[in-house]
Design a protein around this motif. Sequence first.
Motif, PDB file in Angstrom:
ATOM      1  N   LYS A 106      16.462  36.879  30.943  1.00 54.47           N
ATOM      2  CA  LYS A 106      15.329  37.416  31.698  1.00 54.47           C
ATOM      3  C   LYS A 106      14.041  36.670  31.367  1.00 54.47           C
ATOM      4  O   LYS A 106      13.217  36.401  32.256  1.00 54.47           O
ATOM      5  N   ASP A 107      13.861  36.317  30.084  1.00 57.69           N
ATOM      6  CA  ASP A 107      12.665  35.571  29.689  1.00 57.69           C
ATOM      7  C   ASP A 107      12.668  34.166  30.290  1.00 57.69           C
ATOM      8  O   ASP A 107      11.633  33.660  30.729  1.00 57.69           O
ATOM      9  N   GLU A 123      11.752  34.510  33.951  1.00 61.48           N
ATOM     10  CA  GLU A 123      10.338  34.860  34.150  1.00 61.48           C
ATOM     11  C   GLU A 123       9.413  33.691  33.830  1.00 61.48           C
ATOM     12  O   GLU A 123       8.422  33.452  34.533  1.00 61.48           O
TER      13      GLU A 123
END
Length: 232
Positions: free
Chosen positions: A170-171, A174
């Motif tokens: 997810k990081d 993003e």
Amino acid sequence: MLYLIGTPIGNLEDITLRALRILREEIDYIFAEDTRRALKLLNFFDIKKPVDSFNEHSSIKKKNKILELLKDNKNVAYISDAGMPVISDPGTELVNICLENNIPWDVIPGPSAPITALSASGFYGNRFLFLGFMPRDKKRRKLLRMIKDENLADVFVFFESPERLLKTLKDILEIIGDVEIFIARELTKIHQEYFKGAISEALEHFSGGVKGEITVVFKNKLLTKNNNGCIL
């Protein structure tokens, strides 16, 4: 002499003939990051040698014991849990002990999870960067921002735990974007799994959870597609 010996990352048949010969014929003492895993390997090949632990928690007393063995003209082997010693494990200290005391050392090459995963990924790039174990939380996001802002490499390789894989993906999504990623789980073992696709696809694929040892490879650029919808 100190021997740093590469060991299988999963399948025990991946050990080299040279490593087996050195362990059987040349070595007096074996030190290992985890003695239980070391004994599994040694018992499989019927190698009977004294085995002791050496890891990041080892005391000065243990380091002195290894130094005294080497000074006493004993041949000492160090093996990690899996793969090449000194790569994301405490073997560096033993090399420095040899350097400081004018003791010879040698490396017996063997399997390496980062190189195995990089080969399997099919990613092309003249430069790759191995990040070791991905840091947690704020440090992870700081590292990813640096990767995005600086032209450090074409491809990045790192280790991740099953518990943190989704947070890390997810990081990356993003901060860097929906880049192409390759995830190797349980390399060379019975339940080996390869996944290759976009970060968003990986998040969906592993949404139900994941187990085992994980090596991740990702490209430092966004995916592009040709007129036929094929990833370039």
